[in-house]
Motif scaffolding. Structure first.
Motif, PDB file in Angstrom:
ATOM      1  N   ARG A  73       1.007  -1.413  -0.075  1.00 37.12           N
ATOM      2  CA  ARG A  73      -0.010   0.164   0.188  1.00 37.12           C
ATOM      3  C   ARG A  73       0.902   1.202  -0.182  1.00 37.12           C
ATOM      4  N   CYS A  74       0.436   2.529  -0.681  1.00 32.66           N
ATOM      5  CA  CYS A  74       0.989   3.561  -0.703  1.00 32.66           C
ATOM      6  C   CYS A  74       1.169   4.076   0.745  1.00 32.66           C
ATOM      7  N   GLU A  75       2.335   4.637   1.319  1.00 27.55           N
ATOM      8  CA  GLU A  75       2.607   4.874   2.599  1.00 27.55           C
ATOM      9  C   GLU A  75       2.066   6.415   2.807  1.00 27.55           C
ATOM     10  N   GLU A  76       1.655   6.998   1.852  1.00 27.64           N
ATOM     11  CA  GLU A  76       0.802   8.501   1.930  1.00 27.64           C
ATOM     12  C   GLU A  76      -0.484   8.286   2.170  1.00 27.64           C
ATOM     13  N   CYS A  77      -1.036   7.442   1.049  1.00 28.63           N
ATOM     14  CA  CYS A  77      -2.769   7.693   0.970  1.00 28.63           C
ATOM     15  C   CYS A  77      -3.343   6.295   1.069  1.00 28.63           C
ATOM     16  N   SER A  78      -2.539   4.954   1.265  1.00 22.53           N
ATOM     17  CA  SER A  78      -2.946   3.812   1.679  1.00 22.53           C
ATOM     18  C   SER A  78      -3.632   3.148   0.373  1.00 22.53           C
ATOM     19  N   ARG A  79      -3.303   3.664  -0.845  1.00 20.40           N
ATOM     20  CA  ARG A  79      -4.065   3.081  -2.137  1.00 20.40           C
ATOM     21  C   ARG A  79      -3.139   1.658  -2.584  1.00 20.40           C
ATOM     22  N   PRO A  80      -3.928   0.561  -2.582  1.00 23.02           N
ATOM     23  CA  PRO A  80      -3.447  -0.725  -2.795  1.00 23.02           C
ATOM     24  C   PRO A  80      -2.675  -1.009  -4.212  1.00 23.02           C
ATOM     25  N   HIS A  81      -1.431  -1.755  -4.025  1.00 22.42           N
ATOM     26  CA  HIS A  81      -1.022  -1.972  -5.125  1.00 22.42           C
ATOM     27  C   HIS A  81      -1.461  -2.815  -6.212  1.00 22.42           C
ATOM     28  N   GLY A  82      -1.375  -2.551  -7.560  1.00 25.07           N
ATOM     29  CA  GLY A  82      -1.963  -3.487  -8.359  1.00 25.07           C
ATOM     30  C   GLY A  82      -3.427  -3.597  -8.596  1.00 25.07           C
ATOM     31  N   ARG A  83      -4.218  -2.841  -7.983  1.00 27.16           N
ATOM     32  CA  ARG A  83      -5.813  -2.708  -7.910  1.00 27.16           C
ATOM     33  C   ARG A  83      -6.112  -1.490  -8.768  1.00 27.16           C
ATOM     34  N   GLU A  84      -7.518  -1.775  -9.635  1.00 25.95           N
ATOM     35  CA  GLU A  84      -7.917  -0.502 -10.232  1.00 25.95           C
ATOM     36  C   GLU A  84      -8.890   0.035  -9.138  1.00 25.95           C
ATOM     37  N   ILE A  85      -8.662   1.338  -8.780  1.00 31.82           N
ATOM     38  CA  ILE A  85      -9.383   2.111  -7.898  1.00 31.82           C
ATOM     39  C   ILE A  85     -10.529   3.153  -8.446  1.00 31.82           C
ATOM     40  N   ARG A  86     -11.383   3.540  -7.876  1.00 27.09           N
ATOM     41  CA  ARG A  86     -12.319   4.681  -8.463  1.00 27.09           C
ATOM     42  C   ARG A  86     -11.925   5.798  -7.540  1.00 27.09           C
ATOM     43  N   HIS A  87     -11.686   7.061  -8.002  1.00 27.92           N
ATOM     44  CA  HIS A  87     -11.461   8.170  -7.770  1.00 27.92           C
ATOM     45  C   HIS A  87     -12.081   9.401  -8.222  1.00 27.92           C
ATOM     46  N   LEU A  88     -11.875  10.671  -7.659  1.00 28.60           N
ATOM     47  CA  LEU A  88     -12.677  11.638  -8.036  1.00 28.60           C
ATOM     48  C   LEU A  88     -11.695  12.643  -8.810  1.00 28.60           C
ATOM     49  N   GLY A  89     -10.590  12.398  -8.824  1.00 26.17           N
ATOM     50  CA  GLY A  89      -9.769  13.391  -9.331  1.00 26.17           C
ATOM     51  C   GLY A  89      -8.887  14.361  -8.597  1.00 26.17           C
ATOM     52  N   ASP A  90      -9.423  14.453  -7.377  1.00 29.62           N
ATOM     53  CA  ASP A  90      -9.103  15.428  -6.269  1.00 29.62           C
ATOM     54  C   ASP A  90      -8.092  14.924  -5.260  1.00 29.62           C
ATOM     55  N   GLY A  91      -8.190  13.514  -5.296  1.00 30.00           N
ATOM     56  CA  GLY A  91      -7.560  12.904  -4.178  1.00 30.00           C
ATOM     57  C   GLY A  91      -8.287  11.777  -3.341  1.00 30.00           C
ATOM     58  N   ARG A  92      -9.789  12.298  -3.484  1.00 33.86           N
ATOM     59  CA  ARG A  92     -10.702  11.295  -2.785  1.00 33.86           C
ATOM     60  C   ARG A  92     -10.610   9.704  -3.755  1.00 33.86           C
ATOM     61  N   TRP A  93     -10.727   8.621  -2.927  1.00 34.16           N
ATOM     62  CA  TRP A  93     -11.061   7.753  -3.761  1.00 34.16           C
ATOM     63  C   TRP A  93     -11.785   6.500  -2.745  1.00 34.16           C
ATOM     64  N   TRP A  94     -12.280   5.591  -3.675  1.00 33.89           N
ATOM     65  CA  TRP A  94     -13.064   4.557  -3.019  1.00 33.89           C
ATOM     66  C   TRP A  94     -12.230   3.354  -2.740  1.00 33.89           C
ATOM     67  N   ASP A  95     -12.146   2.904  -1.309  1.00 29.96           N
ATOM     68  CA  ASP A  95     -11.773   1.985  -0.797  1.00 29.96           C
ATOM     69  C   ASP A  95     -12.485   0.698  -0.766  1.00 29.96           C
ATOM     70  N   GLU A  96     -12.267  -0.312  -1.694  1.00 28.11           N
ATOM     71  CA  GLU A  96     -13.272  -1.442  -1.603  1.00 28.11           C
ATOM     72  C   GLU A  96     -13.332  -2.229  -0.460  1.00 28.11           C
ATOM     73  N   GLU A  97     -12.023  -2.581   0.122  1.00 34.32           N
ATOM     74  CA  GLU A  97     -11.725  -3.268   1.251  1.00 34.32           C
ATOM     75  C   GLU A  97     -12.768  -2.663   2.782  1.00 34.32           C
ATOM     76  N   GLY A  98     -12.371  -1.310   2.744  1.00 34.35           N
ATOM     77  CA  GLY A  98     -13.087  -0.845   3.997  1.00 34.35           C
ATOM     78  C   GLY A  98     -14.310  -0.299   3.605  1.00 34.35           C
ATOM     79  N   GLN A  99     -15.012  -0.300   2.160  1.00 33.44           N
ATOM     80  CA  GLN A  99     -16.282   0.214   1.520  1.00 33.44           C
ATOM     81  C   GLN A  99     -16.605   1.629   2.389  1.00 33.44           C
ATOM     82  N   THR A 100     -15.268   2.417   2.298  1.00 34.38           N
ATOM     83  CA  THR A 100     -15.559   3.968   2.526  1.00 34.38           C
ATOM     84  C   THR A 100     -14.914   4.643   1.485  1.00 34.38           C
ATOM     85  N   TRP A 101     -15.278   5.806   1.203  1.00 30.09           N
ATOM     86  CA  TRP A 101     -14.411   6.814   0.641  1.00 30.09           C
ATOM     87  C   TRP A 101     -13.329   7.368   1.666  1.00 30.09           C
ATOM     88  N   ARG A 102     -11.938   7.566   0.896  1.00 28.61           N
ATOM     89  CA  ARG A 102     -11.128   8.210   1.770  1.00 28.61           C
ATOM     90  C   ARG A 102     -10.301   9.357   1.147  1.00 28.61           C
TER      91      ARG A 102
END
Length: 142
Positions: A30-59
């Motif tokens: 995982r990224c040590e700044e924003c916790s995004r998981p390596h190798g996965r496709e994530i959904r994001h809004l372009g301003d830094g907010r992203w959907w964490d599938e494992e935690g079922q929450t926006w970060r």
């Protein structure tokens, strides 16, 4: 990020192993700044907010959960990006490979971290191009 050929000699021979250790053992993939998981496709809004599938929450851009996501209008576009971790040198010196100087960062966080260095290199490249132009074509006219 691939290493440019002109800088390859600055890195140690065991750089691939050192980089993998930082990214996957210390950072656990995982990224040590924003916790995004390596190798996965994530959904994001372009301003830094992203959907964490494992935690079922926006970060947010720092990896902290958002209590609620207030979308402004219907014109918000949700994008998809594949996350790739890279090992970044915190002091921008590729010869300084101490573990406390290395950090596993996703593309977004790596670009943010290197922003000032990219600006400096862009300015230097522009000046070098103008100098070559002056050398062969004469001074530029304003």
């Amino acid at each position: 990020m691939p290493i440019r050929p002109q800088y390859k000699w600055l890195y140690p021979i065991d750089w691939p192993q050192l980089s993998a250790m930082i990214r996957f053992e210390r950072a656990k993939g995982r990224c040590e700044e924003c916790s995004r998981p390596h190798g996965r496709e994530i959904r994001h809004l372009g301003d830094g907010r992203w959907w964490d599938e494992e935690g079922q929450t926006w970060r947010n851009g720092r990896g902290r959960p958002l209590p609620s996501l207030a979308l402004i209008g219907d014109d918000v576009v949700v994008r998809t990006t594949k996350v790739v971790l890279a090992t970044a040198h915190l002091d921008h010196d590729p010869t300084n490979n101490r573990r406390r100087n290395l950090k596993a960062l996703c593309q977004r966080c790596h670009m943010i971290h290197d922003r000032d260095e990219h600006r400096r290199r862009r300015w230097l490249t522009l000046r070098m191009r103008k100098a070559i132009g002056d050398l062969f074509l004469g001074l530029y006219r304003s």
